[in-house]
Design an enzyme around this catalytic site. Structure first.
Site, PDB file in Angstrom:
ATOM      1  N   GLY A  68       0.822  -1.198   0.000  1.00 50.21           N
ATOM      2  CA  GLY A  68       0.000   0.000   0.000  1.00 50.21           C
ATOM      3  C   GLY A  68       0.848   1.237   0.000  1.00 50.21           C
ATOM      4  N   SER A 113       1.457   3.243   2.382  1.00 47.57           N
ATOM      5  CA  SER A 113       2.248   3.480   3.591  1.00 47.57           C
ATOM      6  C   SER A 113       3.237   2.371   3.891  1.00 47.57           C
ATOM      7  CB  SER A 113       1.309   3.647   4.802  1.00 47.57           C
ATOM      8  OG  SER A 113       0.530   2.486   4.985  1.00 47.57           O
ATOM      9  N   GLY A 114       3.182   1.265   3.143  1.00 50.05           N
ATOM     10  CA  GLY A 114       4.141   0.209   3.423  1.00 50.05           C
ATOM     11  C   GLY A 114       3.808  -1.098   2.728  1.00 50.05           C
ATOM     12  N   VAL A 166       3.330  -5.405   3.190  1.00 48.42           N
ATOM     13  CA  VAL A 166       2.900  -6.389   4.179  1.00 48.42           C
ATOM     14  C   VAL A 166       3.527  -7.740   3.840  1.00 48.42           C
ATOM     15  CG1 VAL A 166       0.938  -7.464   5.323  1.00 48.42           C
ATOM     16  CG2 VAL A 166       0.727  -5.140   4.425  1.00 48.42           C
ATOM     17  N   LYS A 199       3.519  -5.431   8.712  1.00 41.96           N
ATOM     18  CA  LYS A 199       3.511  -4.304   7.774  1.00 41.96           C
ATOM     19  C   LYS A 199       4.708  -3.405   8.059  1.00 41.96           C
ATOM     20  CE  LYS A 199       0.586  -0.663   5.871  1.00 41.96           C
ATOM     21  NZ  LYS A 199      -0.766  -0.061   5.870  1.00 41.96           N
ATOM     22  N   ASP A 220      -9.380   6.397   6.538  1.00 39.63           N
ATOM     23  CA  ASP A 220      -9.071   5.742   5.260  1.00 39.63           C
ATOM     24  C   ASP A 220      -9.909   4.466   5.076  1.00 39.63           C
ATOM     25  OD1 ASP A 220      -7.903   5.454   2.795  1.00 39.63           O
ATOM     26  OD2 ASP A 220      -6.036   4.594   3.545  1.00 39.63           O
TER      27      ASP A 220
END
Length: 784
Positions: free
Chosen positions: A507, A509-510, A512, A528, A623
């Site tokens: 995603g 933000s990072g 997984v 994550k 979100d």
């Protein structure tokens, strides 16, 4: 002649067929016959069932005791549709209901030896039966009905039951208390043929808030509910003179009933036996403040979050705290208006509607003139001002409600000027301590309490200070897994994920990775690794992790732990084997049916509601989208990625923050640089709900121009009555589809204050509250 003979034979055959069917029905109904000498107890054999098991007559639990009535026994929740002697007090578990052998009476015997007749009949009953229609009947020895519950309705009308002239439905005190009260509501079939709703104690024309408009039809009109859920009025020849509801196309295995509820609204309910859910296809009014008398005297109704609430006039206080119906009374003791020592002023309540009963009307006046006229008039207690007219009224005011229109009355209320030194007489004539004296005493006691608490706090702090100093700044505290997330070292996570080898998601933000717990190789986790963290201090980041880690709910993805090792920050979650909601919704071969999708929608709503209302610290997710809804092995939806959401302080209701979220799901107020509230999550949920309904993304460039933006296409279909286009070939009950579409459209309104709360959203999804028709989602733009 032959033709006449043929017609006669034809009629004979029809009559014979009808009589045969009637005999068969009677025989089927008699299968649940109850003979004289039968009895029921609350703790033993508590009810007599109809032959199908759908309805039952007998004891049901009410408050701390039991009442006798008829209820739907064939569904998970007992729904009471009729109560005997409904205003009597509940009886204990030692009560006994007898169909007496000697006298053929239906008698309730209490533990104290008191006898109460359940059915008032002059003849001797030979047998009884609980019919599959929900009607409990008594027969004489000739098999003729001598009493039936359908002839003595309480608050509910069942299919095949008639509400004839002179009969009425009276609302119950509450959803769980079927007794009536002074403040209940009534639905009356009047002798002039008009079906009217009034407050039960004010049956006058100004108090009516619903009427069928059939006055003048005569005294043979009756209200009917058929098995397909249609409400209509019939005349003496069974000719349909008016449809109360639009034609309902009944679905298979659906039960209908009509009820006047505690809030005064007459509703048609349907219960689907396949998915065990209630819905409301029709109601007499969608205005929750519409029923006259919902709020008591000197009170006005305000619709808030689609729910009614009541407020007192200025200068008034509730007669009974937390209760609306008794109304409000002045918060000072009124004395003779000729007392020159009493000083009064006027306070305003704008945009209100009241019962119009003035004793004096003054024309061509300004508001200030009206104010002064009321102050100078000893008898004027309230003046209603509108369009230059000043209507002076005495108390009490009735049927008050706030209006969204700006051209309605301004209530000018006469109140006493504040007098701190005067000692007020009590109702018994005795003197009370002055208000200032009471305030001073309470303030002193409170100050003393605060000082004592502060001293104890200082002692406690010093005693524990050494323990807190041992906690390192980087927050590496190991908590029990059932209480808070565990702190891992980065090296531990590398071993758990085999060097972050198996990527299972990515995603903004990072990334997984799949891993296993070190002490349990059969327990998988999702680690994550964050690429970037919101600009916040290390200590604040840890605080947020720990607060969110304690948020445990079956519809929230569990945060098991975290690692804060310099620039390496990793969040460890429970592993979800079925991927995300996006994988299911947007992959044709994996798509679920309507019932399964609605279950997922309710799961998501419950998870967000927990974050908003049930956490110790309120959390705005920021979100909500299908990619952040994960599915476990049992098909349960769990809201994820709330680890970096916005935490609200206890005294906060809104906050300013930079835009967070994903395009297409971000609420409009983010872009207008307005303060954000939990309503941003409601907006995002509305978009996701539309995607769940239609099984498509909110923005799809491959579709026709008018279908590219999902919310615009949905509203076009809603306005045009073409909702079936949204679900394609899938068969979905039309009224249920319309109901869920309405929920979504309310959620995506541009104006945050108009969006419902998540609690209200969940109630609407569950079918327990009415849903008014929503406006165009972009028709209300905030001007803040």
């Amino acid at each position: 002649m032959k033709r006449d003979h043929f017609i006669s034979m034809h009629y004979f055959i029809i009559i014979f067929f009808v009589l045969s069917i009637s005999s068969l029905v009677t025989a089927q109904q008699r299968q649940s016959n109850i003979s004289r000498g039968s009895s029921l107890t609350p703790t033993g054999t508590s009810s007599w069932m109809s032959s199908s098991g759908l309805y039952a007559f007998g004891f049901y639990q009410r408050d701390n005791g039991y009442a006798v009535g008829i209820f739907l026994a064939g569904i998970p929740d007992k729904t009471v549709v009729w109560t005997a002697n409904r205003d009597d007090s509940p009886v204990s578990g030692n009560a006994n209901l007898l169909f007496t052998a000697a006298t053929g009476k239906l008698v309730l015997k209490t533990a104290q030896g008191e006898d109460t007749n359940i059915a008032d009949v002059s003849q001797t009953a030979s047998s009884a039966s609980m019919l599959d229609t929900g009607n409990f009947v008594l027969y004489n020895s000739g098999g003729k009905v001598i009493w039936e519950s359908f002839s003595s309705p309480t608050d509910t009308l069942l299919p095949t039951q008639r509400l004839s002239v002179g009969m009425q439905l009276i609302s119950s005190v509450s959803e769980t208390n079927q007794s009536t009260s002074l403040y209940s509501f009534g639905l009356y079939m009047q002798p002039d043929g008009n079906l009217v709703q009034y407050p039960s104690d004010y049956r006058t024309v100004p108090a009516a808030y619903y009427a069928s408009g059939t006055d003048g039809m005569g005294d043979k009109i009756s209200l009917n509910l058929d098995i397909d859920g249609n409400l209509y009025l019939l005349n003496a020849t069974d000719y349909k003179v008016k449809n109360i509801t639009e034609e309902v196309y009944a679905t298979r295995r659906t039960i209908y009933l009509a009820r006047i509820d505690w809030d005064g609204i007459f509703r048609l309910y349907s219960y689907n036996l396949d998915n065990n859910s209630w819905s409301v296809p029709w109601n007499s009014t969608s205005d929750r403040c519409g029923p006259r008398g919902l709020c008591g005297i000197n009170m006005f109704c305000i619709s808030h979050d689609l729910e009614p609430g009541c407020s007192c006039l200025p200068g008034f206080a509730p007669v009974i705290q937390e209760k609306w119906t008794p109304g409000c009374e002045r918060n000072f003791t009124a004395e003779s208006c000729k007392n020159k020592d009493r000083k009064y002023t006027i306070q305003e309540e704008v945009n209100t509607i009241w019962e119009d009963l003035p004793y004096s009307v003054l024309s061509q006046m300004s508001k200030e003139d009206c104010r002064q006229a009321c102050l100078e008039d000893c008898n004027c207690e309230v003046a209603l001002y509108k369009d230059g007219k000043c209507k002076k009224q005495r108390l009490p005011l009735k049927y008050g409600r706030r209006s969204s229109q700006s051209d309605v009355n301004i209530a000018l209320v006469k109140v006493e000027e504040t007098s701190h030194d005067r000692i007020l007489p009590t109702r018994e004539g005795k003197k009370e301590i002055s208000k200032d004296t009471i305030i001073i005493i309470i303030s002193c006691l409170f100050s003393l309490l605060v000082v004592n608490v502060a001293i104890l706090g200082i002692i406690h702090h010093r005693y524990r200070a050494s323990s807190y100093r041992r906690i390192s700044y980087n927050g590496n505290i190991n908590f029990c897994g059932d209480i808070a997330p565990r702190s891992f070292s980065y090296a531990e996570l590398e071993r758990m994920t085999d060097g972050f080898k198996e990527e299972i998601g990515r995603g903004s933000s990072g990334t997984v990775y799949k891993g296993t717990m070190m002490n349990d190789v059969d327990k998988f986790v999702a680690a994550k690794r964050l690429q970037k963290v919101l600009s916040t201090s290390e200590k604040e980041f840890q605080t947020e992790i720990k607060v969110i880690g304690r948020a445990h709910h079956r519809n929230l993805l569990r945060l098991l732990g975290y690692s804060i090792d310099g620039p390496n920050k990793v969040l460890v979650y429970e592993y979800m084997s079925n991927g995300s909601l996006a994988d299911i919704l947007f992959t044709p071969e994996r798509q679920l049916n309507w019932v399964e999708r609605m279950g997922i929608a309710r799961d998501i709503a419950r998870g967000i509601l927990y974050l908003h209302d049930e956490c110790e610290t309120q959390i705005i997710h920021c979100d909500i989208k299908p990619q952040n809804i994960l599915m476990d092995q049992n098909g349960c939806a769990k809201v994820s990625d709330f680890g970096l959401a916005k935490l609200m302080k206890p005294d906060e209701t809104k906050t300013f923050t930079g835009i967070r979220g994903t395009r297409g799901y971000v609420a409009p107020e983010w872009h207008r640089k307005l303060p954000v509230t939990v309503k941003v999550d409601v907006y995002s949920f509305g978009v996701v709900l539309l995607e769940i309904i239609c099984c498509r993304k909110n923005l799809d460039q491959s579709l026709l121009d008018d279908q590219i933006i999902l919310e615009e296409w949905v509203y076009q279909c809603f306005e045009g009555g073409k909702l079936d286009q949204l679900v394609g070939v899938e068969e979905v009950e039309a009224r249920q589809l319309e109901r869920i579409i309405k929920v979504a459209l309310w959620c995506i309104l541009d104006e945050p204050s108009l969006r419902p709360s998540m609690k209200k959203v969940l109630l609407m999804l569950e079918g327990t509250v009415d849903i008014p028709t929503p406006p165009n989602p972009t028709s209300f733009i905030s001007t803040i």
